[in-house]
Design a protein around this motif. Structure first.
Motif, PDB file in Angstrom:
ATOM      1  N   LEU A  30      -1.583   8.752 -10.378  1.00 57.47           N
ATOM      2  CA  LEU A  30      -2.233   7.441  -9.268  1.00 57.47           C
ATOM      3  C   LEU A  30      -3.544   7.780 -10.244  1.00 57.47           C
ATOM      4  O   LEU A  30      -3.820   8.457 -10.974  1.00 57.47           O
ATOM      5  N   ALA A  34      -8.118   7.788  -6.503  1.00 57.98           N
ATOM      6  CA  ALA A  34      -6.994   8.327  -5.919  1.00 57.98           C
ATOM      7  C   ALA A  34      -6.968   9.474  -5.834  1.00 57.98           C
ATOM      8  O   ALA A  34      -6.768  10.130  -4.802  1.00 57.98           O
ATOM      9  N   ARG A  35      -6.799  10.645  -6.719  1.00 56.05           N
ATOM     10  CA  ARG A  35      -5.805  11.589  -6.790  1.00 56.05           C
ATOM     11  C   ARG A  35      -8.130  12.238  -6.489  1.00 56.05           C
ATOM     12  O   ARG A  35      -7.751  13.431  -5.555  1.00 56.05           O
ATOM     13  N   TRP A  37      -9.971  11.202  -3.530  1.00 57.79           N
ATOM     14  CA  TRP A  37      -9.426  10.786  -1.958  1.00 57.79           C
ATOM     15  C   TRP A  37      -8.589  12.029  -1.664  1.00 57.79           C
ATOM     16  O   TRP A  37      -8.919  12.597  -1.195  1.00 57.79           O
ATOM     17  N   VAL A  38      -7.851  12.064  -2.504  1.00 54.83           N
ATOM     18  CA  VAL A  38      -7.187  13.118  -2.112  1.00 54.83           C
ATOM     19  C   VAL A  38      -6.897  14.841  -1.808  1.00 54.83           C
ATOM     20  O   VAL A  38      -7.177  15.462  -1.193  1.00 54.83           O
ATOM     21  N   LEU A  53      -3.598   5.465   1.262  1.00 57.49           N
ATOM     22  CA  LEU A  53      -4.471   5.537  -0.100  1.00 57.49           C
ATOM     23  C   LEU A  53      -5.105   4.378  -0.598  1.00 57.49           C
ATOM     24  O   LEU A  53      -5.161   3.389  -0.340  1.00 57.49           O
TER      25      LEU A  53
END
Length: 461
Positions: A30, A34-35, A37-38, A53
Motif C-alpha cells: 500500500l 495508507a500505511r 492511516w492503518v 482506506l
C-alpha cells in the motif's frame, strides 16, 4: 429484493483481504499514506474487521478486510460478509489470496448480508455491490442466495399472512417461474384422497389444510423433498404456554427450506426429476380438534395413538412420506422444525440430520464445509423403536419419558418410508436467534445449501 453481483467493472475498488499472519505483506503493497492511516486505526486483521482506506483527496479508494488468525477462523463463518454493510456504496472486488472455496463463501456471505425483511417496515439494504471473484460460479452462488432469501421471507412472515393458502401461493409462484407442474388437494378432499392425518391435524382451523404436490424435470435421477408446513402451531388441545407459542410462525420452516432448496435446484437447471410435497396445515383449537387418546389411521394403514396433540408435525409428514414412498425415488428427504430435543442437543446453528445410508451422510457432511452450512448426523438408533410402540396401536406420536425426542421422531417417520431404501431427515430449528455476518436475526435456511452442494454426488449413487 434479489441478490445479484455487480457487473465486472474496472472502477471497482479493491478489498484487500488479509490476516494477522499476512498483514505486514499486505501493508507493504500500500502507499505510505495508507500505511500511516492503518497504523493510526489499530487495524489488526481480526475476523470481520473492516477498514476503509482514503485516497489523497479523502475519498475512500480501497479497504482492508480481516480474516482473523487461521486457528480462529472456524469460529467466524462469513467473516468477510461484514464488508457489505460496513463499506460505502459503489462497486467493490476482493483482492487477496482467497482459494475457490474461500472466495465462494465470501461472495455468498456478501449476498446474504444484503437480506432485509421489509414487508412491513422499510429497511435500507447495503449499497455496496460486489463484483464476483474470478473462478467462482457466480450464477450458482446467486441461486443459493436467492433460494435462501425465499426461505427467510417465508419463515419471517407472520401466520396472519402465511397460512396454508399463502404457502400454496408461494409454491405456485415457484412452479410458474420454473415451469413446474403443481397439484393441490384441499380440505375434505384430503379424506377422499386418503390423507387422513393431514386432514385431522388441520381440520380445526378456519384455513383449510392441504397437500401441495410440485413436480419438475423429466429426466435424470429422482428426488422427493417433503417439508413440514405447519403454518402456526398452538399445540392443539395440548395447548402450548404463551412463551412457547411466540415463534410458532416458524413451524413451517421445513416447507420453507425445501422450497428454497427446490429453487436452487431448478434455477441451476439440475438434471433431475424433482418432486416437492408439503402438507400445509394450521394446528388450531376448536370443537372438532383431534384429542389426546385418539387413535388415527394413516395413509399407509399404520395406526397412531395420540398422546400429545402438540406432536402434530410427524403426523402430517407421515401421510406425505407415505405418498412419496408409493413411487420410490432415488432419494427421499424430509425437513421439519420437528422437536425441541434437536435444538437442545445441537443448538440453533447446526442442522441435525438422519440418514439410512452411511455414504450419504459422509457425502453431505463433506459438502456442508464447502458452503458454510454446518450439519451434524444423528442416529436412527433401533433399540429405541420400542419407545414408539404403545401397545394398543402401531405407533405412539409422543412417547413418555422425555428422552431421545428427536431420535424417536425420526424413527416414527422412517416407518412410513419402507419402499425407498435411501431416506434422509432433517430436524432443524429454522431460526437465527442472534444476528451474525451473513445471517440476520429471524428465519433461517439450514442444511439446504449443504444438500444442494452434495446433490450431484448423492444422486449419482
Amino acid at each position: 429484493m434479489s441478490p445479484r453481483f455487480a457487473a465486472p467493472s474496472e472502477t471497482a475498488r479493491p478489498i484487500h483481504v488479509t490476516s494477522p499472519e499476512t498483514l505486514k505483506q499486505t501493508l507493504d503493497g500500500l502507499p505510505e499514506t495508507a500505511r500511516s492511516w492503518v497504523d493510526s486505526q489499530n487495524f489488526s486483521a481480526g475476523p470481520g474487521e473492516i477498514l476503509a482506506l482514503p485516497g489523497p483527496d479523502g475519498r475512500v479508494v480501497a479497504a482492508l478486510a480481516g480474516l482473523g488468525a487461521e486457528s480462529a477462523r472456524p469460529r467466524h463463518r462469513f467473516a468477510l460478509a461484514r464488508a457489505a454493510s460496513a463499506l460505502p456504496g459503489g462497486d467493490w472486488r476482493f483482492d487477496g489470496d482467497l482459494d475457490p472455496d474461500a472466495a465462494t463463501e465470501a461472495s455468498l456471505g456478501w449476498l446474504l448480508e444484503g437480506y432485509r425483511f421489509d414487508r412491513y417496515k422499510s429497511q435500507e439494504a447495503p449499497k455496496a455491490r460486489l463484483v464476483a471473484p474470478e473462478g467462482i460460479d457466480a450464477a450458482r452462488v446467486e441461486a443459493m442466495a436467492e433460494g435462501e432469501y425465499l426461505t427467510r421471507d417465508l419463515i419471517n412472515t407472520p401466520a396472519s399472512d402465511m397460512g396454508p393458502d399463502e404457502l400454496e401461493v408461494a409454491a405456485r409462484a415457484l412452479a410458474e417461474r420454473f415451469g413446474a407442474e403443481i397439484e393441490v388437494t384441499t380440505g375434505d378432499a384430503l379424506l377422499d384422497a386418503n390423507f387422513p392425518l393431514i386432514h385431522t391435524v388441520g381440520r380445526a382451523a378456519p384455513r383449510a389444510p392441504r397437500l401441495i404436490d410440485l413436480r419438475w424435470g423429466d429426466s435424470g435421477p429422482t428426488l422427493t423433498l417433503v417439508g413440514k408446513g405447519v403454518c402456526f402451531d398452538t399445540g392443539g388441545l395440548n395447548l402450548k404456554p404463551g412463551a412457547s407459542m411466540g415463534l410458532m410462525k416458524k413451524d413451517m420452516g421445513g416447507a420453507a427450506n425445501v422450497l428454497g432448496l427446490a429453487h436452487m435446484l431448478m434455477a441451476t437447471g439440475s438434471e433431475i426429476r424433482l418432486r416437492v410435497l408439503i402438507p400445509a396445515v394450521e394446528n388450531a383449537v376448536s370443537g372438532n380438534a383431534f384429542r389426546p387418546g385418539d387413535i388415527l389411521t394413516s395413509r399407509k394403514g399404520l395406526t397412531v395413538e395420540i398422546n400429545n396433540t402438540d406432536a402434530e408435525g410427524r403426523l402430517v409428514l407421515a401421510d406425505a412420506l407415505a405418498l412419496a414412498d408409493e413411487t420410490p425415488s432415488d432419494l427421499v428427504l424430509s425437513m421439519a422444525t420437528l422437536t425441541g430435543a434437536a435444538r437442545v442437543a445441537v443448538g440453533p446453528d447446526l442442522a441435525p440430520f438422519y440418514a439410512t445410508e452411511d455414504r450419504d451422510a459422509q457425502t453431505l457432511s463433506g459438502a456442508a464445509v464447502h458452503v458454510a452450512d454446518p450439519v451434524w448426523r444423528m442416529p436412527f438408533h433401533e433399540p429405541y423403536e420400542a419407545m414408539i410402540e404403545p401397545g394398543i396401536a402401531d405407533l405412539d406420536n409422543a412417547p413418555s419419558g422425555g428422552m431421545a425426542g428427536s431420535i424417536t421422531a425420526a424413527l416414527f417417520l422412517r416407518r412410513f418410508v419402507t419402499e425407498t431404501p435411501r431416506y434422509m431427515h432433517f430436524d432443524i430449528y429454522g431460526w437465527c436467534p442472534t444476528p451474525a455476518p451473513g445471517r440476520s436475526k429471524g428465519g433461517a435456511l439450514q442444511g439446504a445449501r449443504a444438500l444442494f452442494q452434495a446433490m450431484p454426488e448423492l444422486l449419482a449413487k
